[in-house]
Motif scaffolding. Sequence first.
Motif, PDB file in Angstrom:
ATOM      1  N   VAL A 105    -102.447  85.738  11.832  1.00 33.03           N
ATOM      2  CA  VAL A 105    -103.759  85.176  12.153  1.00 33.03           C
ATOM      3  C   VAL A 105    -103.569  83.670  12.355  1.00 33.03           C
ATOM      4  CG1 VAL A 105    -106.094  84.795  11.303  1.00 33.03           C
ATOM      5  CG2 VAL A 105    -104.891  86.941  10.784  1.00 33.03           C
ATOM      6  N   PRO A 106    -104.074  83.135  13.439  1.00 34.49           N
ATOM      7  CA  PRO A 106    -103.927  81.692  13.658  1.00 34.49           C
ATOM      8  C   PRO A 106    -104.578  80.913  12.510  1.00 34.49           C
ATOM      9  CG  PRO A 106    -104.671  82.771  15.659  1.00 34.49           C
ATOM     10  CD  PRO A 106    -104.742  83.792  14.577  1.00 34.49           C
ATOM     11  N   THR A 107    -103.850  79.948  11.960  1.00 34.54           N
ATOM     12  CA  THR A 107    -104.354  79.211  10.794  1.00 34.54           C
ATOM     13  C   THR A 107    -104.237  77.700  10.996  1.00 34.54           C
ATOM     14  OG1 THR A 107    -102.174  79.500   9.842  1.00 34.54           O
ATOM     15  CG2 THR A 107    -103.871  81.015   9.080  1.00 34.54           C
ATOM     16  N   HIS A 108    -104.832  76.967  10.071  1.00 35.48           N
ATOM     17  CA  HIS A 108    -104.734  75.505  10.101  1.00 35.48           C
ATOM     18  C   HIS A 108    -103.452  75.068   9.435  1.00 35.48           C
ATOM     19  CE1 HIS A 108    -109.096  76.119  10.489  1.00 35.48           C
ATOM     20  NE2 HIS A 108    -109.115  74.946  11.124  1.00 35.48           N
ATOM     21  N   TRP A 109    -102.668  74.278  10.113  1.00 36.18           N
ATOM     22  CA  TRP A 109    -101.469  73.715   9.479  1.00 36.18           C
ATOM     23  C   TRP A 109    -101.023  72.484  10.225  1.00 36.18           C
ATOM     24  CZ3 TRP A 109     -97.732  74.005  13.216  1.00 36.18           C
ATOM     25  CH2 TRP A 109     -97.820  75.088  14.125  1.00 36.18           C
ATOM     26  N   GLU A 110    -100.227  71.705   9.566  1.00 35.54           N
ATOM     27  CA  GLU A 110     -99.718  70.493  10.183  1.00 35.54           C
ATOM     28  C   GLU A 110     -98.425  70.117   9.462  1.00 35.54           C
ATOM     29  OE1 GLU A 110    -102.475  67.258  10.174  1.00 35.54           O
ATOM     30  OE2 GLU A 110    -101.061  65.843  11.078  1.00 35.54           O
ATOM     31  N   PHE A 111     -97.443  69.699  10.207  1.00 33.46           N
ATOM     32  CA  PHE A 111     -96.243  69.166   9.549  1.00 33.46           C
ATOM     33  C   PHE A 111     -95.746  67.956  10.310  1.00 33.46           C
ATOM     34  CE2 PHE A 111     -94.652  72.496  12.391  1.00 33.46           C
ATOM     35  CZ  PHE A 111     -93.649  71.849  13.081  1.00 33.46           C
ATOM     36  N   GLU A 112     -95.001  67.140   9.577  1.00 36.65           N
ATOM     37  CA  GLU A 112     -94.487  65.912  10.165  1.00 36.65           C
ATOM     38  C   GLU A 112     -93.020  65.775   9.776  1.00 36.65           C
ATOM     39  OE1 GLU A 112     -96.981  62.153  10.268  1.00 36.65           O
ATOM     40  OE2 GLU A 112     -95.418  61.599   8.840  1.00 36.65           O
ATOM     41  N   LEU A 113     -92.188  65.500  10.756  1.00 36.80           N
ATOM     42  CA  LEU A 113     -90.753  65.347  10.493  1.00 36.80           C
ATOM     43  C   LEU A 113     -90.331  63.968  10.960  1.00 36.80           C
ATOM     44  CD1 LEU A 113     -89.573  68.794  11.915  1.00 36.80           C
ATOM     45  CD2 LEU A 113     -89.690  68.178   9.493  1.00 36.80           C
ATOM     46  N   LEU A 114     -89.484  63.331  10.164  1.00 33.36           N
ATOM     47  CA  LEU A 114     -89.024  62.004  10.530  1.00 33.36           C
ATOM     48  C   LEU A 114     -87.499  62.013  10.576  1.00 33.36           C
ATOM     49  CD1 LEU A 114     -89.829  59.114  11.122  1.00 33.36           C
ATOM     50  CD2 LEU A 114     -89.980  58.687   8.665  1.00 33.36           C
ATOM     51  N   PHE A 115     -86.966  61.712  11.748  1.00 35.40           N
ATOM     52  CA  PHE A 115     -85.511  61.725  11.914  1.00 35.40           C
ATOM     53  C   PHE A 115     -85.025  60.292  12.088  1.00 35.40           C
ATOM     54  CE2 PHE A 115     -87.091  65.771  13.389  1.00 35.40           C
ATOM     55  CZ  PHE A 115     -86.217  66.687  12.837  1.00 35.40           C
ATOM     56  N   TYR A 116     -84.136  59.838  11.196  1.00 36.30           N
ATOM     57  CA  TYR A 116     -83.566  58.501  11.331  1.00 36.30           C
ATOM     58  C   TYR A 116     -82.347  58.534  12.250  1.00 36.30           C
ATOM     59  CZ  TYR A 116     -86.816  56.969   7.784  1.00 36.30           C
ATOM     60  OH  TYR A 116     -87.954  56.692   7.100  1.00 36.30           O
ATOM     61  N   TYR A 117     -81.903  57.330  12.668  1.00 32.28           N
ATOM     62  CA  TYR A 117     -80.874  57.189  13.709  1.00 32.28           C
ATOM     63  C   TYR A 117     -79.623  58.029  13.455  1.00 32.28           C
ATOM     64  CZ  TYR A 117     -78.542  54.139  10.377  1.00 32.28           C
ATOM     65  OH  TYR A 117     -77.934  53.659   9.268  1.00 32.28           O
ATOM     66  N   ASP A 118     -79.139  58.070  12.175  1.00 26.26           N
ATOM     67  CA  ASP A 118     -77.896  58.781  11.912  1.00 26.26           C
ATOM     68  C   ASP A 118     -78.102  60.297  11.972  1.00 26.26           C
ATOM     69  OD1 ASP A 118     -79.537  58.506   9.742  1.00 26.26           O
ATOM     70  OD2 ASP A 118     -77.927  58.282   8.263  1.00 26.26           O
ATOM     71  N   CYS A 119     -79.301  60.711  11.578  1.00 27.11           N
ATOM     72  CA  CYS A 119     -79.616  62.143  11.603  1.00 27.11           C
ATOM     73  C   CYS A 119     -79.714  62.643  13.038  1.00 27.11           C
ATOM     74  CB  CYS A 119     -80.927  62.369  10.842  1.00 27.11           C
ATOM     75  SG  CYS A 119     -81.438  64.072  10.779  1.00 27.11           S
ATOM     76  N   ILE A 120     -80.276  61.800  13.894  1.00 31.42           N
ATOM     77  CA  ILE A 120     -80.481  62.174  15.297  1.00 31.42           C
ATOM     78  C   ILE A 120     -79.152  62.471  15.992  1.00 31.42           C
ATOM     79  CG2 ILE A 120     -81.195  61.237  17.547  1.00 31.42           C
ATOM     80  CD1 ILE A 120     -83.422  59.754  15.933  1.00 31.42           C
TER      81      ILE A 120
END
Lengths: 570, 112
Positions: free
Chosen positions: A404-419
């Motif tokens: 069932v479509p639901t409410h959600w949100e996520f945020e990801l942060l990638f720093y230079y070395d991770c990228i």
Amino acid sequence: MKILIVDDELSNRMILSAILKKESYTVVSAVNGQEAIDVFQQEEPDLVLMDIMMPVMDGYEATRKIKAISQEKFTPIIFLTAMTDEQALRRCVEVGGDDFLSKPYNQVIIKAKIDALERMSQLYNTVNKQKHELLAHQEHESKEQEVARKVFDSILNPGCLSAENIKLHLSPMSLFNGDVVLAVVKPTGGLHVLFGDFTGHGLAASLGALPLSDVFYSMTAKGYSIHDVVREINRKLKHQLPTGMFLAACLVEIDTINNILKYWNGAIPAAWLHKGDSVVELKSRHLPLGILDDSSFSDKVDIIKINDNDKVILSTDGILEAENSSGEMFGVERFTNCLQVNMNNTDSADNDREIDLFEHILDTLDNFIQEQEQSDDVTLGVISCDMAYINQLASQRGSYKKFVPTHWEFELLFYYDCIKTVDPVPLINQIMGEIQGHQIQQDKLSTVLTELFCNALDHGLLGLDSSIKSSPEGFMQFYTDKEERLNKLDSGSIKISVKNIPNNTGGDLFIIFEDSGQGFDVSSLEKTETDKEFPIFSGRGLSLIKNYCQSVSFNDVGNRVECIYSWSNS
Amino acid sequence: MTDNSIDLTTLNELKEIMGDDFSELVTVFISDTQTQLDDLFAAIETSDAPAIKRISHTIKGSSANLGIENLSAISKELELKAADNNIDSSDELLNSIVNEYNDVKIELEKLL
């Protein structure tokens, strides 16, 4: 070599024993038939010299019993008798005697006879040993096949072969004839069926089923249509199977949304659609899978409009090649003739037709081949296109459960070395799949995410200019520069956030990519938009994003882009 | 004793094969045949045709082994008649067998 002398007369035993010992044989003896059996079991001699007339048990009886207990090893028995009494000779042969020796005993003749029989028993025992080895090998192989079958069964059958709309005749050992049948419901409803026939037989013919089922199930689960599935199967089989091994296959998709049948047939000779008033052949238009390179492979599918009462009939060549006692094959004509049976249909008879057709084909085949036991090679499937039922199957499956479509949100942060080491796109896809099911993972969405990420990295963090890509030299230069700058990158980050606002059928995804770069002159983008030329983005990427998304907007600085992407659950 | 009583070729071959055991073989033959003649006499007394056949068969074979041809031949004649249940002339044949045996026994004992 050990020889047993059976004679009630001591003088006879003495003479024979002396002769045999002179020839270096080991000698054991018995004074009557009963004792002979006991000594035989105890001493296991290689040859027996047997008198006929003896007290307690005569030579005939003793020979019969010794032959019965020594079936595994050939032990020659020579009767000690003159070859004058025909009746007696016949009895000797009947009870299993192998030769005769008459008195007075002659050393040379005895040696010759024993040598001849020794050669015979060596031959017999060698053959017998080989026979046992062969039997042991066969038993070993069939045990291995049984184990392999169980392993294969669990790998090959996560699908829905047992669904009520699928009637299947499939020998448990069919895999080792190279036959494969796979069926699975699509996450969005609809059904994928594959009838395949690998070249060859035995375990080798079955091995290709592993990569085959892997691709078939995983791609269907991700929502791909059969033309994508068949292309990937071909690519993988071409890559993984040895030359000369390939798969004749017919893939069928019952599309319950548009009420159509899509099929791709590569060299399966017996595939039809029974439409109640007509029979349509699902013609083979392709080479078997695993032969052509991806570049020359055609994934073109044929499409037929279908109704709920239509039936798909699929079979490997086992039926067509089934022979009757006079060596005649069942053939295409007999097969298509028996498909005509339900043509005089009325609506009221429709419920029975499915069973009728399947049983009717098998009955017709049985009548044709009669006493020949060939049904093991026959693989036959009749699949009903009952679309409501098929859709119900899809909703029953746990892994395909409609989220069932639901409410959600996520945020990801990638720093230079991770990228430098991580590609965020599959990661984001996986997160969304876990939350919202596979329905959300669509090709277009992946394209959008990939382009957004490239833009943020290439232009935002690395400050590359896409416009140089327009010439071949510049294209190469762009990627050389990119590699160099990425290696040197020692600061910066990309922040990705995805938010779902659900609606009845899916939702709107708010996708934001924000990089720590300098941004760009957004007003120049707007000015030149009418010319379809973008100074910073090389054009294609951004126009794809614009095509696939409801809206695309940048902040003033130009380091943050927000897109709205609509997805559907059905 | 006639020339046919003992085939010396057979007997000499046997002597060579048996070596030191030859004397024992002769002793065994003499005593076993004596026992069989006693049994044969009793069988003829009671007109027991199967027993006559079996015993004469045995004497036939064991004497043939030692090259004692006349004794073997007469025993065979008695065996065949007994097999046909024709035992009328058994007494005469028994006499012949006993005579042959006694002659042969003297010859054999010389070898010991």
